[in-house]
Motif scaffolding. Sequence first.
Motif, PDB file in Angstrom:
ATOM      1  N   SER A  23     -47.545 -18.108 -19.345  1.00  0.00           N
ATOM      2  CA  SER A  23     -46.676 -17.084 -19.044  1.00  0.00           C
ATOM      3  C   SER A  23     -45.393 -17.172 -18.243  1.00  0.00           C
ATOM      4  N   VAL A  24     -45.715 -17.888 -17.184  1.00  0.00           N
ATOM      5  CA  VAL A  24     -44.619 -18.279 -16.285  1.00  0.00           C
ATOM      6  C   VAL A  24     -43.555 -19.330 -17.065  1.00  0.00           C
ATOM      7  N   ILE A  25     -44.039 -20.350 -17.740  1.00  0.00           N
ATOM      8  CA  ILE A  25     -43.275 -20.914 -18.461  1.00  0.00           C
ATOM      9  C   ILE A  25     -42.245 -20.164 -19.732  1.00  0.00           C
ATOM     10  N   ALA A  26     -42.701 -19.067 -20.219  1.00  0.00           N
ATOM     11  CA  ALA A  26     -42.197 -18.319 -21.100  1.00  0.00           C
ATOM     12  C   ALA A  26     -41.276 -17.473 -20.486  1.00  0.00           C
ATOM     13  N   LYS A  27     -41.364 -17.064 -19.074  1.00  0.00           N
ATOM     14  CA  LYS A  27     -40.432 -16.160 -18.554  1.00  0.00           C
ATOM     15  C   LYS A  27     -39.290 -16.990 -17.982  1.00  0.00           C
ATOM     16  N   ILE A  28     -39.627 -18.209 -17.736  1.00  0.00           N
ATOM     17  CA  ILE A  28     -38.649 -19.213 -17.250  1.00  0.00           C
ATOM     18  C   ILE A  28     -37.588 -19.675 -18.615  1.00  0.00           C
ATOM     19  N   GLN A  29     -38.435 -19.624 -19.724  1.00  0.00           N
ATOM     20  CA  GLN A  29     -37.478 -19.872 -20.760  1.00  0.00           C
ATOM     21  C   GLN A  29     -36.628 -18.730 -21.171  1.00  0.00           C
ATOM     22  N   GLU A  30     -37.000 -17.527 -21.151  1.00  0.00           N
ATOM     23  CA  GLU A  30     -36.284 -16.229 -21.192  1.00  0.00           C
ATOM     24  C   GLU A  30     -35.054 -16.045 -20.504  1.00  0.00           C
TER      25      GLU A  30
ATOM     26  N   VAL B 248     -34.487 -25.372 -21.494  1.00  0.00           N
ATOM     27  CA  VAL B 248     -35.524 -25.434 -20.665  1.00  0.00           C
ATOM     28  C   VAL B 248     -36.312 -26.842 -21.069  1.00  0.00           C
ATOM     29  N   TRP B 249     -36.310 -27.818 -20.153  1.00  0.00           N
ATOM     30  CA  TRP B 249     -37.073 -29.011 -20.262  1.00  0.00           C
ATOM     31  C   TRP B 249     -38.105 -28.925 -19.648  1.00  0.00           C
ATOM     32  N   THR B 250     -39.289 -29.514 -19.931  1.00  0.00           N
ATOM     33  CA  THR B 250     -40.492 -29.575 -19.211  1.00  0.00           C
ATOM     34  C   THR B 250     -41.435 -30.795 -19.280  1.00  0.00           C
TER      35      THR B 250
ATOM     36  N   ALA C  25     -34.822 -15.764 -10.182  1.00  0.00           N
ATOM     37  CA  ALA C  25     -34.582 -14.349 -10.173  1.00  0.00           C
ATOM     38  C   ALA C  25     -33.028 -14.132  -9.314  1.00  0.00           C
ATOM     39  N   PRO C  26     -32.929 -14.826  -8.126  1.00  0.00           N
ATOM     40  CA  PRO C  26     -31.739 -14.536  -7.405  1.00  0.00           C
ATOM     41  C   PRO C  26     -30.450 -15.619  -8.034  1.00  0.00           C
ATOM     42  N   TYR C  27     -30.770 -16.726  -8.360  1.00  0.00           N
ATOM     43  CA  TYR C  27     -29.719 -17.751  -8.473  1.00  0.00           C
ATOM     44  C   TYR C  27     -29.349 -17.988  -9.892  1.00  0.00           C
ATOM     45  N   GLY C  28     -30.468 -17.434 -10.893  1.00  0.00           N
ATOM     46  CA  GLY C  28     -29.909 -17.775 -12.303  1.00  0.00           C
ATOM     47  C   GLY C  28     -29.060 -16.834 -13.007  1.00  0.00           C
ATOM     48  N   ASN C  29     -28.652 -17.148 -13.890  1.00  0.00           N
ATOM     49  CA  ASN C  29     -27.454 -16.566 -14.975  1.00  0.00           C
ATOM     50  C   ASN C  29     -27.897 -16.975 -16.190  1.00  0.00           C
ATOM     51  N   PRO C  30     -27.020 -16.161 -17.453  1.00  0.00           N
ATOM     52  CA  PRO C  30     -27.336 -16.822 -18.739  1.00  0.00           C
ATOM     53  C   PRO C  30     -27.204 -18.210 -19.031  1.00  0.00           C
ATOM     54  N   LYS C  31     -26.267 -18.773 -18.057  1.00  0.00           N
ATOM     55  CA  LYS C  31     -26.099 -20.290 -18.752  1.00  0.00           C
ATOM     56  C   LYS C  31     -26.932 -21.277 -18.112  1.00  0.00           C
ATOM     57  N   ILE C  32     -27.864 -21.110 -17.078  1.00  0.00           N
ATOM     58  CA  ILE C  32     -28.571 -22.035 -16.342  1.00  0.00           C
ATOM     59  C   ILE C  32     -29.684 -22.686 -17.294  1.00  0.00           C
TER      60      ILE C  32
ATOM     61  N   ALA D  48     -41.396 -38.731 -20.557  1.00  0.00           N
ATOM     62  CA  ALA D  48     -42.366 -37.689 -20.884  1.00  0.00           C
ATOM     63  C   ALA D  48     -41.571 -36.468 -21.012  1.00  0.00           C
ATOM     64  N   VAL D  49     -40.229 -36.236 -20.371  1.00  0.00           N
ATOM     65  CA  VAL D  49     -39.643 -34.978 -20.619  1.00  0.00           C
ATOM     66  C   VAL D  49     -39.504 -34.480 -22.032  1.00  0.00           C
ATOM     67  N   GLU D  50     -39.745 -33.250 -22.409  1.00  0.00           N
ATOM     68  CA  GLU D  50     -39.267 -32.843 -23.743  1.00  0.00           C
ATOM     69  C   GLU D  50     -38.587 -31.268 -23.617  1.00  0.00           C
ATOM     70  N   GLU D  51     -37.804 -31.095 -24.481  1.00  0.00           N
ATOM     71  CA  GLU D  51     -36.990 -29.689 -24.416  1.00  0.00           C
ATOM     72  C   GLU D  51     -37.848 -28.791 -25.229  1.00  0.00           C
ATOM     73  N   ARG D  52     -37.889 -27.668 -24.725  1.00  0.00           N
ATOM     74  CA  ARG D  52     -38.730 -26.387 -25.020  1.00  0.00           C
ATOM     75  C   ARG D  52     -37.707 -25.540 -25.789  1.00  0.00           C
ATOM     76  N   THR D  53     -37.831 -25.032 -26.896  1.00  0.00           N
ATOM     77  CA  THR D  53     -36.878 -24.301 -27.610  1.00  0.00           C
ATOM     78  C   THR D  53     -37.628 -23.014 -27.829  1.00  0.00           C
ATOM     79  N   ASN D  54     -36.991 -21.922 -27.797  1.00  0.00           N
ATOM     80  CA  ASN D  54     -37.250 -20.646 -27.845  1.00  0.00           C
ATOM     81  C   ASN D  54     -37.313 -20.443 -29.560  1.00  0.00           C
ATOM     82  N   HIS D  55     -38.253 -19.755 -30.207  1.00  0.00           N
ATOM     83  CA  HIS D  55     -38.251 -19.615 -31.603  1.00  0.00           C
ATOM     84  C   HIS D  55     -38.128 -18.164 -31.981  1.00  0.00           C
TER      85      HIS D  55
END
Length: 207
Positions: free
Chosen positions: A123-130, A135-137, A90-97, A200-207
């Motif tokens: 829903s938390v993960i979905a918001k982080i993706q937004e 995002v990698w999880t 919320a405070p530290y993010g930006n569109p490129k993070i 174990a890490v995988e990228e999450r893509t927004n569809h």
Amino acid sequence: MFLPKDPFNVIIGGVGGQGNVLASRILGEMLVSQGYVITIGETYGASQRGGSVMSHLRISKTEPFSPLIPEGQCDLLIALEPVEGLRILAPYGNPKIITLLNTRPIHPIDVIAGNAAYPEVSSVIAKIQELSRRVWTLNATEVALEMGDPIFANIVMLGALSAIQVLPIDRQVFKSVIGDLLPSRTMDENLRAFERGGEAVEERTNH
């Protein structure tokens, strides 16, 4: 590998007891060994186990920067806990993070006591993706538990960080610095945790 920008700003965030201060020290030492100038600052919420803990790392090729990252200027968030990750964005993010996320929640005392509800993790993960460009999880805590001790989750996250190739770190650099920072008897386990995180890490893509 070159820094995408200078300074490149990293926040490692979690709750007390997750080892993110140690993770920031190890990451800092790995980068120093590669010739980078690192400034680290820490901020603490409620300081007891379970309170918010944030480590700011500012990585430069040339000069030290002030230890705390200005709001809106984090480039990489390493979140050891989902709600903490969202809180930091919320405070530290930006569109490129970009965000690397441990998906295992830690329920605060209020939730355990039944006085508050923990939000649905999906829903938390979905918001982080937004809120993130990429995002990698991974469930770093589960990987660590499979190894026999959740204390390795922070090392698992560093292995995942190495695998996503955002920063110039790898297993060899990790091995070279942990000898000074961690007990030698845990060397093999820490190397295994690092490797498991990369797997174990995988990228999450927004569809």
